[in-house]
Motif scaffolding. Structure first.
Motif, PDB file in Angstrom:
ATOM      1  N   LEU A 205     -13.015  39.739 -11.960  1.00 51.23           N
ATOM      2  CA  LEU A 205     -14.249  40.441 -12.325  1.00 51.23           C
ATOM      3  C   LEU A 205     -15.075  40.797 -11.097  1.00 51.23           C
ATOM      4  O   LEU A 205     -15.705  41.845 -11.047  1.00 51.23           O
ATOM      5  CB  LEU A 205     -15.058  39.625 -13.327  1.00 51.23           C
ATOM      6  N   TYR A 206     -15.040  39.937 -10.084  1.00 51.34           N
ATOM      7  CA  TYR A 206     -15.802  40.254  -8.872  1.00 51.34           C
ATOM      8  C   TYR A 206     -15.276  41.524  -8.218  1.00 51.34           C
ATOM      9  O   TYR A 206     -16.040  42.350  -7.729  1.00 51.34           O
ATOM     10  CB  TYR A 206     -15.752  39.091  -7.887  1.00 51.34           C
ATOM     11  N   LYS A 207     -13.943  41.684  -8.221  1.00 53.52           N
ATOM     12  CA  LYS A 207     -13.427  42.884  -7.549  1.00 53.52           C
ATOM     13  C   LYS A 207     -13.772  44.126  -8.357  1.00 53.52           C
ATOM     14  O   LYS A 207     -14.059  45.181  -7.787  1.00 53.52           O
ATOM     15  CB  LYS A 207     -11.941  42.772  -7.220  1.00 53.52           C
ATOM     16  N   GLN A 208     -13.799  43.997  -9.676  1.00 53.34           N
ATOM     17  CA  GLN A 208     -14.206  45.156 -10.478  1.00 53.34           C
ATOM     18  C   GLN A 208     -15.681  45.481 -10.220  1.00 53.34           C
ATOM     19  O   GLN A 208     -16.063  46.637 -10.116  1.00 53.34           O
ATOM     20  CB  GLN A 208     -13.972  44.867 -11.962  1.00 53.34           C
ATOM     21  N   LEU A 209     -16.489  44.413 -10.083  1.00 52.20           N
ATOM     22  CA  LEU A 209     -17.918  44.645  -9.820  1.00 52.20           C
ATOM     23  C   LEU A 209     -18.121  45.288  -8.447  1.00 52.20           C
ATOM     24  O   LEU A 209     -19.029  46.104  -8.261  1.00 52.20           O
ATOM     25  CB  LEU A 209     -18.691  43.331  -9.952  1.00 52.20           C
ATOM     26  N   LEU A 210     -17.239  44.952  -7.497  1.00 58.00           N
ATOM     27  CA  LEU A 210     -17.339  45.603  -6.178  1.00 58.00           C
ATOM     28  C   LEU A 210     -17.041  47.099  -6.290  1.00 58.00           C
ATOM     29  O   LEU A 210     -17.616  47.912  -5.567  1.00 58.00           O
ATOM     30  CB  LEU A 210     -16.371  44.943  -5.185  1.00 58.00           C
ATOM     31  N   MET A 211     -16.121  47.454  -7.199  1.00 56.38           N
ATOM     32  CA  MET A 211     -15.842  48.881  -7.409  1.00 56.38           C
ATOM     33  C   MET A 211     -17.073  49.558  -8.006  1.00 56.38           C
ATOM     34  O   MET A 211     -17.472  50.652  -7.594  1.00 56.38           O
ATOM     35  CB  MET A 211     -14.631  49.085  -8.331  1.00 56.38           C
ATOM     36  N   ILE A 212     -17.705  48.883  -8.970  1.00 54.90           N
ATOM     37  CA  ILE A 212     -18.908  49.443  -9.602  1.00 54.90           C
ATOM     38  C   ILE A 212     -20.021  49.554  -8.553  1.00 54.90           C
ATOM     39  O   ILE A 212     -20.838  50.474  -8.577  1.00 54.90           O
ATOM     40  CB  ILE A 212     -19.319  48.571 -10.818  1.00 54.90           C
ATOM     41  N   ILE A 541     -15.078  50.893 -24.842  1.00 52.89           N
ATOM     42  CA  ILE A 541     -13.680  50.444 -24.978  1.00 52.89           C
ATOM     43  C   ILE A 541     -13.595  48.938 -24.702  1.00 52.89           C
ATOM     44  O   ILE A 541     -12.951  48.184 -25.437  1.00 52.89           O
ATOM     45  CB  ILE A 541     -12.745  51.236 -24.032  1.00 52.89           C
ATOM     46  N   GLN A 542     -14.301  48.493 -23.662  1.00 54.51           N
ATOM     47  CA  GLN A 542     -14.277  47.063 -23.343  1.00 54.51           C
ATOM     48  C   GLN A 542     -14.835  46.245 -24.514  1.00 54.51           C
ATOM     49  O   GLN A 542     -14.283  45.217 -24.885  1.00 54.51           O
ATOM     50  CB  GLN A 542     -15.082  46.799 -22.060  1.00 54.51           C
ATOM     51  N   LYS A 557     -21.460  39.166 -25.409  1.00 52.95           N
ATOM     52  CA  LYS A 557     -22.648  39.257 -24.548  1.00 52.95           C
ATOM     53  C   LYS A 557     -22.849  37.958 -23.775  1.00 52.95           C
ATOM     54  O   LYS A 557     -23.126  37.966 -22.568  1.00 52.95           O
ATOM     55  CB  LYS A 557     -23.870  39.549 -25.427  1.00 52.95           C
ATOM     56  N   ALA A 558     -22.661  36.830 -24.487  1.00 50.49           N
ATOM     57  CA  ALA A 558     -22.865  35.540 -23.819  1.00 50.49           C
ATOM     58  C   ALA A 558     -21.847  35.335 -22.702  1.00 50.49           C
ATOM     59  O   ALA A 558     -22.167  34.839 -21.631  1.00 50.49           O
ATOM     60  CB  ALA A 558     -22.754  34.415 -24.848  1.00 50.49           C
ATOM     61  N   ARG A 559     -20.601  35.739 -22.950  1.00 47.87           N
ATOM     62  CA  ARG A 559     -19.559  35.457 -21.949  1.00 47.87           C
ATOM     63  C   ARG A 559     -19.477  36.535 -20.880  1.00 47.87           C
ATOM     64  O   ARG A 559     -19.262  36.261 -19.708  1.00 47.87           O
ATOM     65  CB  ARG A 559     -18.190  35.323 -22.635  1.00 47.87           C
ATOM     66  N   PHE A 560     -19.584  37.793 -21.322  1.00 52.79           N
ATOM     67  CA  PHE A 560     -19.311  38.891 -20.389  1.00 52.79           C
ATOM     68  C   PHE A 560     -20.432  39.921 -20.344  1.00 52.79           C
ATOM     69  O   PHE A 560     -20.195  41.079 -19.996  1.00 52.79           O
ATOM     70  CB  PHE A 560     -18.001  39.598 -20.773  1.00 52.79           C
ATOM     71  N   GLY A 561     -21.660  39.487 -20.713  1.00 49.36           N
ATOM     72  CA  GLY A 561     -22.779  40.430 -20.725  1.00 49.36           C
ATOM     73  C   GLY A 561     -22.936  41.156 -19.399  1.00 49.36           C
ATOM     74  O   GLY A 561     -23.158  42.376 -19.361  1.00 49.36           O
ATOM     75  N   PHE A 562     -22.754  40.418 -18.294  1.00 49.27           N
ATOM     76  CA  PHE A 562     -22.932  41.039 -16.964  1.00 49.27           C
ATOM     77  C   PHE A 562     -21.934  42.172 -16.749  1.00 49.27           C
ATOM     78  O   PHE A 562     -22.249  43.201 -16.169  1.00 49.27           O
ATOM     79  CB  PHE A 562     -22.812  39.976 -15.859  1.00 49.27           C
TER      80      PHE A 562
END
Ligand code: ASP
Length: 646
Positions: A205-212, A541-542, A557-562
């Motif tokens: 998830l961190y690498k996806q957030l770096l793309m964002i 989609i997610q 939302k609780a697990r993947f809200g970010f």
């Protein structure tokens, strides 16, 4: 420079240094006494130099008599040529020796738990003892070689990624669990009692957030931790080359990774790979090889014979087909004489293999004198026998092996049988096995030459491209049905995008099994050496995918809200991959033991035998974390400590 410090390493000196006074530092590998001469092989990370102490220097000679293995020395002396016939051709310093003039013992040591050996074929103490004294084990030439190769591998990767605009970014070790299908290692928080960090199963998830965040091209040689039961090629903490790229399609990732593989193989092994690597859909790989990571170094392809079986009189085949199953077969060419009829009977060698994959039995036919002979021959009239032979390309001496069951069981069973047969019939050779044979033959040549008082320089083994069969497996199913939990789960991970053409199926609950994912695995000689996907970059989609996994919007939302928020904040299309770096290092170093490519590995039960980790902690430490052991756990711990004599 202090007087005891080295002027050269133990691998530096050659004939051109003869006559020079030098100082070497290192460890005593071995001592040999020959009347008026004492020899010491002095070892450091770089190599080995022979030191000689002459009896005509009585004081020094007496000092050298005391030397023991693994003492740390500084030796000052004069380089001289070895006597004719005493040269060693297997080490670069083999033409010279150093005649000692000054000996300084920098640190003696008592006899150690085991001797450090130079050659891989010397007898090794058991692995537990070696792991307990890993710092001694790491002195062995073969482990030094693997760690050096691992360093080279990482260097080649870093240079390549840097040249292709990738940024190496570190991501947290203390984070929130990213589901990669394994159990998390948890770390209790001291500040927020009752709450836990999860150590990363991967930086997904961190690498996806770096793309964002717009970093466009990321990589990391990343530590990942998964609390799983260990197998020969698994460790609780392992290393991935983790990669993510923005604005890419699948083929961009695949092509770049092929270029990297070419670079790695050329620079680390001197092997020139050809690209593009072949590609195969998951469906084809399962049907032809019974596996999603087929080893292509040998044939033994699986062939569907359902149609022919349907026309036979064999009720087991017919019943399996009537229940919606399949009948498939492998032609083990020329193997008829390798397996007795007993080995093929229920409970015999080969039926046992397929039974481990839940198949109910194995039917077989041998081709002898143009006839099909075996357990099921009477159920197949001549015409069907001819059709079978044609479909399976069978001829005299072949052994035909059949499994009938549901498609999944048939794939697993014949896939397992295929790998078993290949190793039993020796249909492939690992490059390191071929190297071992080559090296043994070269050693014999050196010995033969020595006897004739000639010299022979052994030819090093060079692996060849055909030792390495790469394959991309693509178009994986997006979801797998989890029978225990009675729900869909992700085949790759929950952030993988579906194929564009399958996207509408995501909203049709009865078609979820047909959705294919933009996921890909890199397979090498039957090992999965990498895997990745194009990611979902749309929030809707997610969210739908989370819903398919049984999460309510509140759970999600609780697990993947970010993540869901980030996907709505300008997320570019992106995708990536991770390589199992330890596996790459294993293949390049030529070992099947993952602990050989890790400096300080855990044993099969995830224990570090050197430090003793995991280990109990003080009451005070637990109190700080708001943790208390139950009475039952305390009793178990005491019992274990008594048993292990702690
Ligand atoms: N995070 C994935 C894994 O560890 C790899 C990827 O999808 O890039 O398998």
């Amino acid at each position: 420079m202090a007087q005891w410090q080295r002027t050269h390493t133990c691998n530096d000196l050659r004939e051109e240094h003869v006559g020079q006074t030098v100082t070497l530092n290192g460890w005593v590998l071995i001592t040999r006494k020959f009347g008026h001469q004492n020899f010491v092989d002095l070892r450091d990370r770089y190599g080995l130099t022979q030191i000689v102490f002459e009896a005509d220097n009585p004081e020094l000679f007496a000092q050298s008599e005391l030397l023991k293995r693994e003492w740390v020395l500084s030796v000052t002396g004069v380089v001289r040529k070895r006597l004719a016939g005493a040269e060693r051709t297997d080490i670069p310093t083999g033409a010279i020796e150093v005649e000692a003039k000054i000996l300084r013992v920098l640190n003696p040591c008592p006899p150690l738990p085991f001797s450090v050996t130079e050659f891989p074929d010397e007898e090794l103490p058991n692995e537990d003892l070696r792991l307990q004294y890993r710092y001694l084990d790491l002195r062995r030439r073969s482990l030094q070689r693997t760690l050096l190769l691992r360093h080279r591998l990482c260097k080649v990767i870093r240079d390549f990624m840097d040249a292709h605009q990738f940024l190496e970014v570190e991501t947290p070790m203390l984070g929130k669990s990213t589901p990669e299908g394994a159990r998390d290692y948890l770390v209790p928080s001291r500040i927020f009692h009752g709450e836990f960090y999860a150590l990363p199963q991967s930086p997904q998830l961190y690498k996806q957030l770096l793309m964002i965040a717009g970093y466009d091209r990321y990589f990391q040689i990343a530590r990942c931790l998964r609390d799983e039961d260990l197998r020969a090629d698994r460790q609780p903490e392992f290393t991935q080359l983790d990669v993510e790229m923005s604005f890419v399609e699948r083929d961009d990732v695949l092509t770049l990774m092929e270029q990297l593989a070419v670079e790695v193989f050329e620079k680390c092994l001197g092997v020139k790979l050809t690209t593009p690597f072949p590609r195969m859909s998951y469906a084809e790989a399962r049907a032809k090889y019974g596996s999603d990571k087929p080893d292509l170094r040998y044939g033994l392809e699986i062939v569907d014979v359902s149609e022919i079986a349907a026309a036979s009189e064999f009720s087991i085949f017919k019943n399996a087909l009537a229940a919606g199953g399949v009948v498939r077969a492998i032609n083990a060419r020329g193997a008829a004489t390798q397996f007795s009829n007993t080995a093929l009977k229920p409970g015999g060698e080969l039926p046992k293999v397929v039974e481990t994959y839940k198949a109910k039995g194995l039917a077989w036919l041998k081709v002898e004198g143009g006839q099909l002979i075996g357990s099921i021959e009477k159920f197949f009239p001549a015409e069907l026998k001819a059709q079978l032979c044609e479909r399976l390309g069978a001829s005299d001496g072949d052994l035909l092996l059949f499994v009938a069951d549901s498609e999944a069981v048939v794939c697993d069973a014949l896939g397992g049988l295929r790998t078993y047969l290949a190793s039993r019939l020796k249909l492939y050779k690992n490059w390191w096995d071929e190297k071992a044979e080559h090296d043994a033959a070269e050693k014999k040549k050196v010995e033969a030459a020595k006897k004739k008082k000639e010299s022979y320089t052994p030819v090093p083994f060079q692996p060849r491209p055909e030792h390495f069969r790469f394959l991309w497996v693509i178009d994986f199913p997006m979801f797998g049905w989890d029978d225990e939990e009675k729900r869909w789960s992700a085949m790759h991970h929950p952030f993988t995008a579906p194929l564009d053409e399958d996207l509408p199926l995501l909203w049709q609950n009865d078609s979820l099994g047909q959705v294919r994912a933009k996921a890909y695995d890199l397979v090498l000689n039957g090992y999965e050496v990498g895997g990745g996907s194009i990611r979902i970059h749309r929030q809707d989609i997610q969210s739908r995918v989370f819903e398919i996994f049984g999460m309510t919007p509140d759970d999600a939302k609780a697990r993947f809200g970010f993540l869901l928020d980030a996907l709505q904040s300008g997320a570019p299309p992106h995708g990536g991959i991770a390589w199992g770096l330890d596996r790459w290092a294993m293949i390049i170093a030529g070992t099947t033991n993952i602990r050989d490519v890790i400096a300080f590995p855990k044993n099969q039960r995830a224990r570090d035998l050197m430090t003793g980790a995991p280990a109990p902690v003080e009451q005070r430490q637990m109190q700080e974390l708001g943790i208390e052991l139950t009475a039952a756990t305390r009793a178990l711990l005491r019992e274990r400590q008594q048993r292990e004599g702690q």
